[in-house]
Design a protein around this motif. Structure first.
Motif, PDB file in Angstrom:
ATOM      1  N   ASN A  14     108.149  61.999  85.888  1.00  0.00           N
ATOM      2  CA  ASN A  14     108.554  62.846  84.757  1.00  0.00           C
ATOM      3  C   ASN A  14     107.763  62.312  83.363  1.00  0.00           C
ATOM      4  O   ASN A  14     108.730  63.285  82.120  1.00  0.00           O
ATOM      5  CB  ASN A  14     110.382  62.660  84.950  1.00  0.00           C
ATOM      6  CG  ASN A  14     110.709  64.021  86.028  1.00  0.00           C
ATOM      7  OD1 ASN A  14     109.820  64.351  86.459  1.00  0.00           O
ATOM      8  ND2 ASN A  14     111.504  63.503  86.998  1.00  0.00           N
ATOM      9  N   LEU A  15     107.285  61.206  83.235  1.00  0.00           N
ATOM     10  CA  LEU A  15     106.814  61.067  81.841  1.00  0.00           C
ATOM     11  C   LEU A  15     105.290  61.450  81.705  1.00  0.00           C
ATOM     12  O   LEU A  15     104.422  60.715  80.778  1.00  0.00           O
ATOM     13  CB  LEU A  15     107.010  59.674  81.203  1.00  0.00           C
ATOM     14  CG  LEU A  15     107.676  59.122  80.066  1.00  0.00           C
ATOM     15  CD1 LEU A  15     107.753  59.745  78.938  1.00  0.00           C
ATOM     16  CD2 LEU A  15     107.758  57.987  80.355  1.00  0.00           C
ATOM     17  N   TYR A  16     104.720  60.507  82.791  1.00  0.00           N
ATOM     18  CA  TYR A  16     102.985  60.820  83.523  1.00  0.00           C
ATOM     19  C   TYR A  16     102.286  61.600  84.554  1.00  0.00           C
ATOM     20  O   TYR A  16     103.089  61.300  85.231  1.00  0.00           O
ATOM     21  CB  TYR A  16     103.170  59.484  83.348  1.00  0.00           C
ATOM     22  CG  TYR A  16     101.355  59.417  83.568  1.00  0.00           C
ATOM     23  CD1 TYR A  16      99.760  58.580  82.830  1.00  0.00           C
ATOM     24  CD2 TYR A  16     100.879  59.138  85.093  1.00  0.00           C
ATOM     25  CE1 TYR A  16      99.110  57.953  82.625  1.00  0.00           C
ATOM     26  CE2 TYR A  16      99.739  58.933  85.253  1.00  0.00           C
ATOM     27  CZ  TYR A  16      98.701  58.519  84.136  1.00  0.00           C
ATOM     28  OH  TYR A  16      97.363  58.184  84.462  1.00  0.00           O
ATOM     29  N   GLY A  17     101.387  62.534  83.318  1.00  0.00           N
ATOM     30  CA  GLY A  17     100.746  63.327  84.046  1.00  0.00           C
ATOM     31  C   GLY A  17     100.518  64.525  83.476  1.00  0.00           C
ATOM     32  O   GLY A  17     100.700  64.910  82.785  1.00  0.00           O
ATOM     33  N   ASP A  18      99.795  65.426  84.556  1.00  0.00           N
ATOM     34  CA  ASP A  18      99.638  66.600  83.771  1.00  0.00           C
ATOM     35  C   ASP A  18     100.633  67.099  82.715  1.00  0.00           C
ATOM     36  O   ASP A  18     102.043  67.771  83.522  1.00  0.00           O
ATOM     37  CB  ASP A  18      99.498  67.711  84.770  1.00  0.00           C
ATOM     38  CG  ASP A  18      98.034  67.547  84.817  1.00  0.00           C
ATOM     39  OD1 ASP A  18      97.198  66.652  84.689  1.00  0.00           O
ATOM     40  OD2 ASP A  18      97.673  68.237  85.967  1.00  0.00           O
ATOM     41  N   GLY A  19     100.607  68.047  81.604  1.00  0.00           N
ATOM     42  CA  GLY A  19     101.764  67.795  80.893  1.00  0.00           C
ATOM     43  C   GLY A  19     102.560  67.145  80.076  1.00  0.00           C
ATOM     44  O   GLY A  19     103.570  67.135  79.959  1.00  0.00           O
ATOM     45  N   LYS A  20     101.942  66.103  79.996  1.00  0.00           N
ATOM     46  CA  LYS A  20     102.656  64.621  80.081  1.00  0.00           C
ATOM     47  C   LYS A  20     102.131  63.612  79.027  1.00  0.00           C
ATOM     48  O   LYS A  20     101.113  64.049  79.070  1.00  0.00           O
ATOM     49  CB  LYS A  20     103.993  64.436  80.797  1.00  0.00           C
ATOM     50  CG  LYS A  20     104.938  65.141  81.576  1.00  0.00           C
ATOM     51  CD  LYS A  20     105.202  64.489  83.170  1.00  0.00           C
ATOM     52  CE  LYS A  20     104.483  65.129  84.107  1.00  0.00           C
ATOM     53  NZ  LYS A  20     104.982  65.046  85.223  1.00  0.00           N
ATOM     54  N   VAL A  21     102.522  62.031  79.813  1.00  0.00           N
ATOM     55  CA  VAL A  21     101.717  61.371  78.727  1.00  0.00           C
ATOM     56  C   VAL A  21     100.310  61.187  80.049  1.00  0.00           C
ATOM     57  O   VAL A  21     100.811  61.320  80.895  1.00  0.00           O
ATOM     58  CB  VAL A  21     102.110  60.090  78.814  1.00  0.00           C
ATOM     59  CG1 VAL A  21     101.122  59.069  78.115  1.00  0.00           C
ATOM     60  CG2 VAL A  21     103.423  60.174  77.833  1.00  0.00           C
ATOM     61  N   THR A  22      99.223  61.645  79.079  1.00  0.00           N
ATOM     62  CA  THR A  22      98.306  61.388  80.506  1.00  0.00           C
ATOM     63  C   THR A  22      97.164  60.574  80.699  1.00  0.00           C
ATOM     64  O   THR A  22      97.205  59.738  79.452  1.00  0.00           O
ATOM     65  CB  THR A  22      96.955  62.875  80.293  1.00  0.00           C
ATOM     66  OG1 THR A  22      96.537  62.834  79.088  1.00  0.00           O
ATOM     67  CG2 THR A  22      98.001  64.153  80.461  1.00  0.00           C
ATOM     68  N   GLY A  23      96.797  60.311  81.404  1.00  0.00           N
ATOM     69  CA  GLY A  23      95.524  59.460  81.788  1.00  0.00           C
ATOM     70  C   GLY A  23      94.843  59.050  80.498  1.00  0.00           C
ATOM     71  O   GLY A  23      93.920  58.086  80.540  1.00  0.00           O
TER      72      GLY A  23
END
Ligand code: PA5
Length: 480
Positions: A14-23
């Protein structure tokens, strides 16, 4: 999810991915991540941190990462650990109570160990139930007159019940002269030293330097013949739980200090790689840094789902606030860096803070801590079958309900684009606690590098001290 062989895991879904911290966010600072990792590697190997100066403005080493490694000649050596254990053994079945005096880094880690190991009711248990270890009280963490007086009265009453009553005062101050600690110590020492039947002894934990450099506390200990333990050079208060500062408390309560250091060591070993996907401290630092820098998440709520871990959140407040709350970067430019840390406990604060986390400004990361296996885990009984609503939760273990609450909280936050993460502790014990605290300590070292601020000084706390000292002098003068 990054899971270590010990079972400790960091769930950052819930911290990394679309809408969050991204690659793309991470790729954008790849060079800085590599530099941060190299700088922390250099710190681990040499103690050197670029630009770090002591309070007196001279270069100072940063040595906390050496504390988990117990070896001859190290800050923690087999001899120093043996001495701590002997000290703990000398209290068993002999000392009735210990009062720990300390504040900030000389208190918060000690409180973590006490709460995790002893829980809320340690002092009301019998000596047998405590394994012969003494009751333990904290003082000096404030200058509160009423609580100090309450503590004195409590000890006097206990001493009236049992003769002799053996009380040990453990005074912890790296600088050896902190007002809150030493003021409280003087009040309590004076109030108790002549109580009939009360045998008072003192142990001091302070900077070991001698001669002209000896702290006030060290001089007092030398003059009075009090035994001493050391706050080593290069270990700041907020990193000192792995040094004799924390380990003295561990020894007083029979907390497994070997396992605690082994957990820290195991985490250190898990954090050797430069790839954030496999290094949990680096991953935590990178994600939290980017969540703030690129997504405006400038507040970190630290929310263990365990009463015994509330003190970890309080310890973390100091670690994050003092390490990363900085006016200037290492080039002297004003950056006003740092996430604001907030203490919360699940489920308690779901009934207080969660409204704000869910509907307030989108400026937060909620960092949950979950304990997987509990030593005690009552089943909720079907105590009132006529109350249909209550039967819904009957037959569940309390930990199942607690987990469901944490998962529901995280899902509700995520459904509205709010950031959270979970540290999973397989069990609440010394080893996994060592892993958690060490991960957080190393993480702020990484984040200091990413943000290019000195994570090891705290110049901001001098401002009020410059105002307070003359005030105290004026008060004293006026009272003459
Ligand atoms: O992290 C710090 O340096 C501070 O919180 C200190 O630990 C705190 O002020 C207590 O200082 P001392 O140990 O010198 O009494």
């Amino acid at each position: 999810m990054l899971t270590l062989p010990s079972g400790f895991a960091f769930d950052y879904a819930n911290l990394y991915g679309d809408g969050k911290v991204t690659g793309a966010d991470i790729a954008g600072i790849a060079g800085r991540i590599a530099a941060a990792h190299a700088a922390v590697g250099h710190m681990r190997a040499t103690g050197e941190v670029r630009g770090h100066l002591s309070k007196d403005g001279v270069p100072e080493k940063v040595l906390f990462s050496q504390l988990p490694y117990v070896a001859a000649g190290n800050l923690n050596s087999p001899e120093s650990i043996r001495r701590l254990k002997d000290f703990g053994a000398s209290l068993r079945h002999r000392t009735d109570a210990v009062i720990h005096f300390g504040i900030g880094g000389s208190y918060l880690g000690n409180r973590v160990l006490f709460d995790a190991h002893c829980g809320e009711f340690w002092n009301s248990r019998s000596p047998e139930e405590r394994g012969g270890y003494p009751e333990l009280y904290f003082s000096g963490n404030n200058l509160d007159p009423l609580r100090t007086d309450d503590l004195i009265k409590h000890i006097r009453a206990a001493a009236a019940e049992k003769t002799p009553y053996r009380l040990l005062l453990v005074v912890v101050s790296k600088s050896g002269g902190t007002l809150d600690t030493m003021g409280s110590f003087m009040v309590v020492h004076e109030a108790l030293r002549q109580v009939p039947g009360l045998e008072l002894s003192v142990v001091a934990v302070t900077d070991p330097a001698g001669g002209d450099k000896a702290t006030l506390l060290k001089k007092l200990a030398n003059d009075s013949g009090w035994p001493t333990f050391a706050v080593p050079d290069g270990v700041g208060g907020r990193f000192s739980v792995f040094s004799e500062v924390g380990l003295v408390t561990a020894a007083c309560i029979g907390f497994d200090l070997d396992a605690f250091l082994a957990g820290a060591r195991s985490m250190d070993q898990a954090c050797l790689e430069g790839d954030p996907r496999t290094n949990p401290a680096l991953l935590n630092a990178v994600l939290k840094y980017l969540a703030a820098a690129n997504h405006g998440r400038n507040i970190e709520i630290f929310m263990p789902y365990a009463d015994r871990l509330k003190a970890v959140a309080e310890w973390y407040v100091q670690l994050l606030a003092e390490s990363l709350g900085k006016r200037t970067d290492r080039q002297g430019r004003e950056v006003f860096y740092g996430r604001t840390p907030v203490v919360a406990v699940g489920t308690t604060d779901m009934h207080a803070q969660t409204q704000q986390h869910q509907d307030g400004a989108r400026d937060k990361v909620v960092q949950f801590v979950r304990v997987a296996a509990w030593d005690s885990d009552p089943v909720i009984p079907d105590a009132f079958p006529s109350a249909r609503e209550l039967t819904k939760i009957s037959s569940l273990r309390m930990s199942q309900a607690l987990d469901a609450a944490l998962e529901a909280n995280a899902q509700a936050l995520a459904a509205d684009g709010r950031y959270s993460a979970v540290f999973h502790l397989p069990h609440l014990d010394a080893f996994h606690l060592g892993e958690l605290l060490y991960l957080l300590a190393l993480s702020v070292a990484y984040e200091g590098e990413l943000a290019d601020v000195d994570a090891f000084d705290q110049p901001g706390v001098e401002a009020y001290k410059r105002i307070m000292s003359p005030k105290l002098a004026a008060l004293k003068q006026a009272g003459r």
